[in-house]
Design a protein around this motif. Structure first.
Motif, PDB file in Angstrom:
ATOM      1  N   MET A  64      52.928  31.561  18.118  1.00 15.33           N
ATOM      2  CA  MET A  64      53.202  32.494  19.213  1.00 15.33           C
ATOM      3  C   MET A  64      51.898  32.991  19.819  1.00 15.33           C
ATOM      4  O   MET A  64      50.952  33.316  19.100  1.00 15.33           O
ATOM      5  CB  MET A  64      54.014  33.687  18.698  1.00 15.33           C
ATOM      6  N   ARG A  65      51.885  33.061  21.132  1.00 18.98           N
ATOM      7  CA  ARG A  65      50.749  33.660  21.833  1.00 18.98           C
ATOM      8  C   ARG A  65      50.868  35.166  21.671  1.00 18.98           C
ATOM      9  O   ARG A  65      51.919  35.746  21.936  1.00 18.98           O
ATOM     10  CB  ARG A  65      50.812  33.279  23.310  1.00 18.98           C
ATOM     11  N   VAL A  66      49.805  35.813  21.182  1.00 18.97           N
ATOM     12  CA  VAL A  66      49.840  37.257  20.936  1.00 18.97           C
ATOM     13  C   VAL A  66      48.806  38.010  21.771  1.00 18.97           C
ATOM     14  O   VAL A  66      48.722  39.237  21.718  1.00 18.97           O
ATOM     15  CB  VAL A  66      49.638  37.579  19.431  1.00 18.97           C
ATOM     16  N   HIS A  67      48.010  37.258  22.542  1.00 19.75           N
ATOM     17  CA  HIS A  67      46.916  37.811  23.326  1.00 19.75           C
ATOM     18  C   HIS A  67      46.506  36.723  24.303  1.00 19.75           C
ATOM     19  O   HIS A  67      46.762  35.549  24.040  1.00 19.75           O
ATOM     20  CB  HIS A  67      45.762  38.167  22.368  1.00 19.75           C
ATOM     21  N   ARG A  68      45.865  37.078  25.390  1.00 18.82           N
ATOM     22  CA  ARG A  68      45.477  36.027  26.338  1.00 18.82           C
ATOM     23  C   ARG A  68      44.513  35.024  25.727  1.00 18.82           C
ATOM     24  O   ARG A  68      44.382  33.899  26.201  1.00 18.82           O
ATOM     25  CB  ARG A  68      44.909  36.626  27.627  1.00 18.82           C
ATOM     26  N   SER A  69      43.859  35.387  24.622  1.00 23.92           N
ATOM     27  CA  SER A  69      42.891  34.510  23.972  1.00 23.92           C
ATOM     28  C   SER A  69      43.302  34.035  22.583  1.00 23.92           C
ATOM     29  O   SER A  69      42.500  33.379  21.914  1.00 23.92           O
ATOM     30  CB  SER A  69      41.540  35.230  23.860  1.00 23.92           C
ATOM     31  N   PHE A  70      44.524  34.356  22.117  1.00 20.41           N
ATOM     32  CA  PHE A  70      44.905  34.015  20.749  1.00 20.41           C
ATOM     33  C   PHE A  70      46.350  33.515  20.632  1.00 20.41           C
ATOM     34  O   PHE A  70      47.260  34.091  21.229  1.00 20.41           O
ATOM     35  CB  PHE A  70      44.773  35.226  19.821  1.00 20.41           C
ATOM     36  N   ILE A  71      46.527  32.479  19.804  1.00 20.31           N
ATOM     37  CA  ILE A  71      47.831  32.012  19.346  1.00 20.31           C
ATOM     38  C   ILE A  71      47.790  32.113  17.829  1.00 20.31           C
ATOM     39  O   ILE A  71      46.788  31.746  17.218  1.00 20.31           O
ATOM     40  CB  ILE A  71      48.081  30.540  19.744  1.00 20.31           C
ATOM     41  N   VAL A  72      48.851  32.607  17.217  1.00 19.94           N
ATOM     42  CA  VAL A  72      48.867  32.706  15.749  1.00 19.94           C
ATOM     43  C   VAL A  72      50.016  31.885  15.175  1.00 19.94           C
ATOM     44  O   VAL A  72      51.042  31.676  15.827  1.00 19.94           O
ATOM     45  CB  VAL A  72      48.990  34.173  15.244  1.00 19.94           C
ATOM     46  N   CYS A  73      49.829  31.453  13.940  1.00 23.66           N
ATOM     47  CA  CYS A  73      50.905  30.843  13.176  1.00 23.66           C
ATOM     48  C   CYS A  73      51.708  31.996  12.583  1.00 23.66           C
ATOM     49  O   CYS A  73      51.155  32.827  11.847  1.00 23.66           O
ATOM     50  CB  CYS A  73      50.343  29.952  12.070  1.00 23.66           C
ATOM     51  N   HIS A  90      41.326  37.587   8.186  1.00 29.33           N
ATOM     52  CA  HIS A  90      41.011  37.659   9.608  1.00 29.33           C
ATOM     53  C   HIS A  90      41.858  38.726  10.282  1.00 29.33           C
ATOM     54  O   HIS A  90      42.957  39.030   9.834  1.00 29.33           O
ATOM     55  CB  HIS A  90      41.293  36.307  10.285  1.00 29.33           C
ATOM     56  N   GLU A  91      41.352  39.250  11.385  1.00 31.77           N
ATOM     57  CA  GLU A  91      42.100  40.185  12.215  1.00 31.77           C
ATOM     58  C   GLU A  91      42.150  39.627  13.627  1.00 31.77           C
ATOM     59  O   GLU A  91      41.150  39.128  14.134  1.00 31.77           O
ATOM     60  CB  GLU A  91      41.442  41.567  12.210  1.00 31.77           C
ATOM     61  N   VAL A  92      43.325  39.698  14.242  1.00 28.51           N
ATOM     62  CA  VAL A  92      43.542  39.166  15.580  1.00 28.51           C
ATOM     63  C   VAL A  92      44.150  40.273  16.436  1.00 28.51           C
ATOM     64  O   VAL A  92      45.116  40.914  16.013  1.00 28.51           O
ATOM     65  CB  VAL A  92      44.488  37.934  15.518  1.00 28.51           C
ATOM     66  N   PRO A  93      43.611  40.497  17.635  1.00 27.06           N
ATOM     67  CA  PRO A  93      44.172  41.543  18.498  1.00 27.06           C
ATOM     68  C   PRO A  93      45.523  41.136  19.074  1.00 27.06           C
ATOM     69  O   PRO A  93      45.792  39.953  19.281  1.00 27.06           O
ATOM     70  CB  PRO A  93      43.128  41.675  19.611  1.00 27.06           C
ATOM     71  N   ILE A  94      46.363  42.146  19.323  1.00 29.46           N
ATOM     72  CA  ILE A  94      47.644  41.936  19.989  1.00 29.46           C
ATOM     73  C   ILE A  94      47.486  42.468  21.411  1.00 29.46           C
ATOM     74  O   ILE A  94      47.151  43.629  21.608  1.00 29.46           O
ATOM     75  CB  ILE A  94      48.792  42.703  19.295  1.00 29.46           C
ATOM     76  N   GLY A  95      47.735  41.615  22.389  1.00 33.41           N
ATOM     77  CA  GLY A  95      47.645  42.027  23.790  1.00 33.41           C
ATOM     78  C   GLY A  95      48.829  42.894  24.185  1.00 33.41           C
ATOM     79  O   GLY A  95      49.935  42.719  23.669  1.00 33.41           O
ATOM     80  N   LYS A  96      48.601  43.804  25.114  1.00 32.56           N
ATOM     81  CA  LYS A  96      49.665  44.733  25.545  1.00 32.56           C
ATOM     82  C   LYS A  96      50.907  44.001  26.027  1.00 32.56           C
ATOM     83  O   LYS A  96      52.019  44.390  25.709  1.00 32.56           O
ATOM     84  CB  LYS A  96      49.148  45.643  26.665  1.00 32.56           C
ATOM     85  N   SER A  97      50.729  42.939  26.802  1.00 34.95           N
ATOM     86  CA  SER A  97      51.889  42.244  27.369  1.00 34.95           C
ATOM     87  C   SER A  97      52.639  41.396  26.338  1.00 34.95           C
ATOM     88  O   SER A  97      53.756  40.970  26.585  1.00 34.95           O
ATOM     89  CB  SER A  97      51.463  41.380  28.557  1.00 34.95           C
ATOM     90  N   GLY A 101      57.362  41.662  22.434  1.00 32.10           N
ATOM     91  CA  GLY A 101      58.021  40.455  21.939  1.00 32.10           C
ATOM     92  C   GLY A 101      57.648  40.152  20.504  1.00 32.10           C
ATOM     93  O   GLY A 101      58.504  39.746  19.700  1.00 32.10           O
ATOM     94  N   LEU A 102      56.396  40.370  20.163  1.00 32.94           N
ATOM     95  CA  LEU A 102      55.936  40.111  18.796  1.00 32.94           C
ATOM     96  C   LEU A 102      56.567  41.088  17.807  1.00 32.94           C
ATOM     97  O   LEU A 102      57.070  40.697  16.762  1.00 32.94           O
ATOM     98  CB  LEU A 102      54.410  40.201  18.719  1.00 32.94           C
ATOM     99  N   ILE A 103      56.577  42.364  18.145  1.00 31.82           N
ATOM    100  CA  ILE A 103      57.126  43.385  17.257  1.00 31.82           C
ATOM    101  C   ILE A 103      58.626  43.152  17.052  1.00 31.82           C
ATOM    102  O   ILE A 103      59.140  43.314  15.940  1.00 31.82           O
ATOM    103  CB  ILE A 103      56.839  44.813  17.783  1.00 31.82           C
TER     104      ILE A 103
END
Length: 109
Positions: A64-73, A90-97, A101-103
Motif C-alpha cells: 500500500m502507498r502510505v506517502h507520496r514517497s513510500f509504499i509498504v508491505c 525502520h520508521e516510515v512517514p504516513i502522508g495526510k492523504s 485509508g491506512l488506519i
C-alpha cells in the motif's frame, strides 16, 4: 530496470546481473527522484523506476502507498504512532492523504 513477473517475485538489475527479489522479503519501497530504493530485511536495492510504476506492478492486497514517497508491505507493519509506521528497525512517514485509508485497513479490534 526491473521486470516484474506474475508470481511471488520479480527480477531487478544490480551491477550488470539480474537478481530475484521475493515479495515476502520487501519491507518498504522509497522513492528518490527517478529511482526507488527497495528495502528488504537483509539489504537495500536501488533501481531506476518510478514509485508509481512499482505500485502498479505490486499486489494491492499486500502493498500500500502510505506517502507520496513510500509504499509498504502490509505484513511488515509492526505498529504505528502519530503519522509514523514502524517496520522492523525502520520508521516510515504516513502522508495526510493516505492516513485515513491506512488506519481503516489497520483498524484495531
Amino acid at each position: 530496470t526491473s521486470e516484474v513477473e506474475g508470481g511471488r517475485h520479480f527480477f531487478i538489475r544490480q551491477e550488470h546481473k539480474m537478481l530475484k527479489l521475493r515479495l515476502a522479503s520487501i519491507l518498504y519501497i522509497e522513492s528518490f527522484r527517478e529511482y526507488v530504493h527497495i528495502h528488504t530485511k537483509a539489504q537495500k536495492y536501488v533501481i531506476k523506476k518510478s514509485l508509481t510504476a512499482m505500485e502498479e506492478k505490486l499486489p494491492q492486497k499486500e502493498f500500500m502507498r502510505v506517502h507520496r514517497s513510500f509504499i509498504v508491505c502490509l505484513n511488515s507493519i509492526d505498529g504505528w504512532y502519530g503519522n509514523t509506521l514502524q517496520l522492523a528497525n525502520h520508521e516510515v512517514p504516513i502522508g495526510k492523504s493516505y492516513r485515513e485509508g491506512l488506519i481503516k485497513l489497520l483498524a484495531p479490534l
